[in-house]
Design an enzyme around this catalytic site. Structure first.
Site, PDB file in Angstrom:
ATOM      1  N   PHE A  25       0.789  -1.395  -0.040  1.00 37.37           N
ATOM      2  CA  PHE A  25      -0.072   0.086   0.109  1.00 37.37           C
ATOM      3  C   PHE A  25       0.629   1.271  -0.067  1.00 37.37           C
ATOM      4  O   PHE A  25       0.577   2.421   0.308  1.00 37.37           O
ATOM      5  CB  PHE A  25      -1.116   0.084   1.173  1.00 37.37           C
ATOM      6  CG  PHE A  25      -1.625  -1.328   1.286  1.00 37.37           C
ATOM      7  CD1 PHE A  25      -2.738  -1.616   0.506  1.00 37.37           C
ATOM      8  CD2 PHE A  25      -1.128  -2.276   2.101  1.00 37.37           C
ATOM      9  CE1 PHE A  25      -3.329  -2.898   0.771  1.00 37.37           C
ATOM     10  CE2 PHE A  25      -1.690  -3.487   2.494  1.00 37.37           C
ATOM     11  CZ  PHE A  25      -2.806  -3.588   1.775  1.00 37.37           C
ATOM     12  N   GLY A  55       6.761  -3.401  10.141  1.00 39.19           N
ATOM     13  CA  GLY A  55       5.807  -3.878   9.271  1.00 39.19           C
ATOM     14  C   GLY A  55       6.307  -4.186   7.915  1.00 39.19           C
ATOM     15  O   GLY A  55       6.278  -3.377   6.796  1.00 39.19           O
ATOM     16  N   ASP A  80       7.884  -8.494  11.527  1.00 36.54           N
ATOM     17  CA  ASP A  80       6.288  -8.615  11.280  1.00 36.54           C
ATOM     18  C   ASP A  80       6.041 -10.046  11.763  1.00 36.54           C
ATOM     19  O   ASP A  80       6.895 -10.785  11.473  1.00 36.54           O
ATOM     20  CB  ASP A  80       6.174  -8.602   9.831  1.00 36.54           C
ATOM     21  CG  ASP A  80       4.769  -8.115   9.666  1.00 36.54           C
ATOM     22  OD1 ASP A  80       3.862  -8.690   9.960  1.00 36.54           O
ATOM     23  OD2 ASP A  80       4.386  -7.291   8.771  1.00 36.54           O
ATOM     24  N   GLY A  84      -0.840 -10.108   9.575  1.00 34.39           N
ATOM     25  CA  GLY A  84      -1.725  -9.294   9.052  1.00 34.39           C
ATOM     26  C   GLY A  84      -2.203  -8.129  10.049  1.00 34.39           C
ATOM     27  O   GLY A  84      -2.201  -8.573  11.302  1.00 34.39           O
ATOM     28  N   SER A 133       6.049  -6.565  16.754  1.00 32.36           N
ATOM     29  CA  SER A 133       6.869  -5.482  17.004  1.00 32.36           C
ATOM     30  C   SER A 133       7.473  -5.511  18.562  1.00 32.36           C
ATOM     31  O   SER A 133       8.521  -5.049  18.842  1.00 32.36           O
ATOM     32  CB  SER A 133       5.987  -4.343  16.741  1.00 32.36           C
ATOM     33  OG  SER A 133       6.780  -3.173  16.968  1.00 32.36           O
ATOM     34  N   ASP A 150       5.659   1.363  10.006  1.00 31.79           N
ATOM     35  CA  ASP A 150       4.484   1.241   9.075  1.00 31.79           C
ATOM     36  C   ASP A 150       3.805  -0.181   9.419  1.00 31.79           C
ATOM     37  O   ASP A 150       3.529  -0.816   8.865  1.00 31.79           O
ATOM     38  CB  ASP A 150       5.030   1.084   7.573  1.00 31.79           C
ATOM     39  CG  ASP A 150       3.861   1.316   6.749  1.00 31.79           C
ATOM     40  OD1 ASP A 150       2.800   1.724   6.998  1.00 31.79           O
ATOM     41  OD2 ASP A 150       4.070   0.898   5.347  1.00 31.79           O
ATOM     42  N   HIS A 153      -2.230   0.008  12.627  1.00 36.25           N
ATOM     43  CA  HIS A 153      -2.699   1.322  12.691  1.00 36.25           C
ATOM     44  C   HIS A 153      -3.520   1.344  13.918  1.00 36.25           C
ATOM     45  O   HIS A 153      -4.394   2.533  13.807  1.00 36.25           O
ATOM     46  CB  HIS A 153      -3.458   1.909  11.605  1.00 36.25           C
ATOM     47  CG  HIS A 153      -2.205   2.087  10.533  1.00 36.25           C
ATOM     48  ND1 HIS A 153      -2.545   2.218   9.101  1.00 36.25           N
ATOM     49  CD2 HIS A 153      -0.913   2.102  10.781  1.00 36.25           C
ATOM     50  CE1 HIS A 153      -1.502   2.444   8.408  1.00 36.25           C
ATOM     51  NE2 HIS A 153      -0.445   2.428   9.147  1.00 36.25           N
ATOM     52  N   HIS A 178       5.157   6.350   8.313  1.00 37.04           N
ATOM     53  CA  HIS A 178       4.072   6.224   7.274  1.00 37.04           C
ATOM     54  C   HIS A 178       2.724   6.316   7.734  1.00 37.04           C
ATOM     55  O   HIS A 178       2.361   6.041   8.983  1.00 37.04           O
ATOM     56  CB  HIS A 178       4.125   5.019   6.561  1.00 37.04           C
ATOM     57  CG  HIS A 178       3.764   4.971   5.124  1.00 37.04           C
ATOM     58  ND1 HIS A 178       2.959   3.938   4.614  1.00 37.04           N
ATOM     59  CD2 HIS A 178       3.676   5.914   4.260  1.00 37.04           C
ATOM     60  CE1 HIS A 178       2.241   4.355   3.610  1.00 37.04           C
ATOM     61  NE2 HIS A 178       2.753   5.494   3.330  1.00 37.04           N
ATOM     62  N   ASP A 179       1.973   6.870   6.845  1.00 37.22           N
ATOM     63  CA  ASP A 179       0.481   6.948   7.058  1.00 37.22           C
ATOM     64  C   ASP A 179       0.210   8.146   8.330  1.00 37.22           C
ATOM     65  O   ASP A 179      -0.720   7.922   8.907  1.00 37.22           O
ATOM     66  CB  ASP A 179      -0.430   5.938   7.434  1.00 37.22           C
ATOM     67  CG  ASP A 179      -0.335   4.879   6.219  1.00 37.22           C
ATOM     68  OD1 ASP A 179      -0.482   5.257   5.139  1.00 37.22           O
ATOM     69  OD2 ASP A 179      -0.241   3.495   6.544  1.00 37.22           O
TER      70      ASP A 179
END
Length: 221
Positions: A25, A55, A80, A84, A133, A150, A153, A178-179
């Site tokens: 993404f 991530g 990671d 997911g 993590s 990343d 979230h 990120h994001d």
């Protein structure tokens, strides 16, 4: 890729093609900015030759970070659990049935990540750490040139990433997040919240922003 986009000499077309083929993404402009920013921290005189990504998913961003690490003779650890994040689970927007392990019935992106690293020729540069993590941070033990966050979230996941990994960034090193969306209408708040915590702590200053990518430098103890 846009015809007007010029690749840096540290990123081959072959590796770019592998990255673009991997599920993920990360927009290309932000990926190239990530590649450049990581190179700045890896290229400093006091570099320790190690970067960390939190991530991995299927390794799209890992190719951009791994390519610049390889160019500097450095190593990249990417952390990671490969099960997911929230949005990848059944019934959620980004669930991909092709990534479900039929043995466990759960998402498992580790094989797709390894394929990406093989195709990109980065198996001697990228160290895949299959762990949460929090677990990875508990066993870590040395300073790094940069940490790219990343991961999940949710606020709990983002906070764990920041609390567990930002202390390992050496002085002068980078914290890349990120994001980050200042406007809640554009995206979730947790990455923005840890970005603000980093700035408010006095330990980090902002260097640049590229879309939703924020590049910070550690300036305090």
């Amino acid at each position: 890729m846009d015809a007007a986009t010029t690749l840096p000499p540290t990123l081959s077309q072959e590796r770019l093609d592998v990255a673009l083929a991997a599920p993920g993404f990360l927009p290309l402009d932000e990926a190239l900015a990530l590649h450049e920013a990581a190179g700045v921290f890896l290229g400093q005189p006091d570099s320790v030759g190690i970067g960390v990504e939190i991530g991995t998913y299927c390794g799209k961003s890992t190719v951009f970070l791994g390519a610049i690490a390889a160019a500097h003779g450095a190593l990249l650890a990417t952390v990671d659990h490969h099960r997911g994040s929230e949005e990848h689970q059944p019934g959620w927007e980004y669930h991909d049935t092709a990534l479900v392990d039929p043995h466990t019935g759960t998402l498992d992106t580790s094989a797709r990540f390894r394929r990406t690293m093989f195709d990109a020729g980065l198996e001697q540069t990228v160290v895949g750490v299959i762990a949460s993590s929090t677990m990875g941070a508990r066993m870590w033990g040395r300073e790094v040139d940069f940490v790219f966050i990343d991961g999940g979230h949710s606020m709990a996941a983002a906070q764990a990433d920041f609390d567990g990994w930002s202390p390992w960034v050496r002085r002068g090193g980078g914290l890349l997040i990120h994001d980050v969306f200042p406007d809640p209408a554009d995206g979730g708040r947790p990455p923005y919240e840890i970005y603000r915590q980093a700035l408010d702590s006095g330990r980090f200053e902002e260097v640049s922003a590229h879309g939703s990518l924020r590049v910070l430098r550690r300036v305090g103890a």
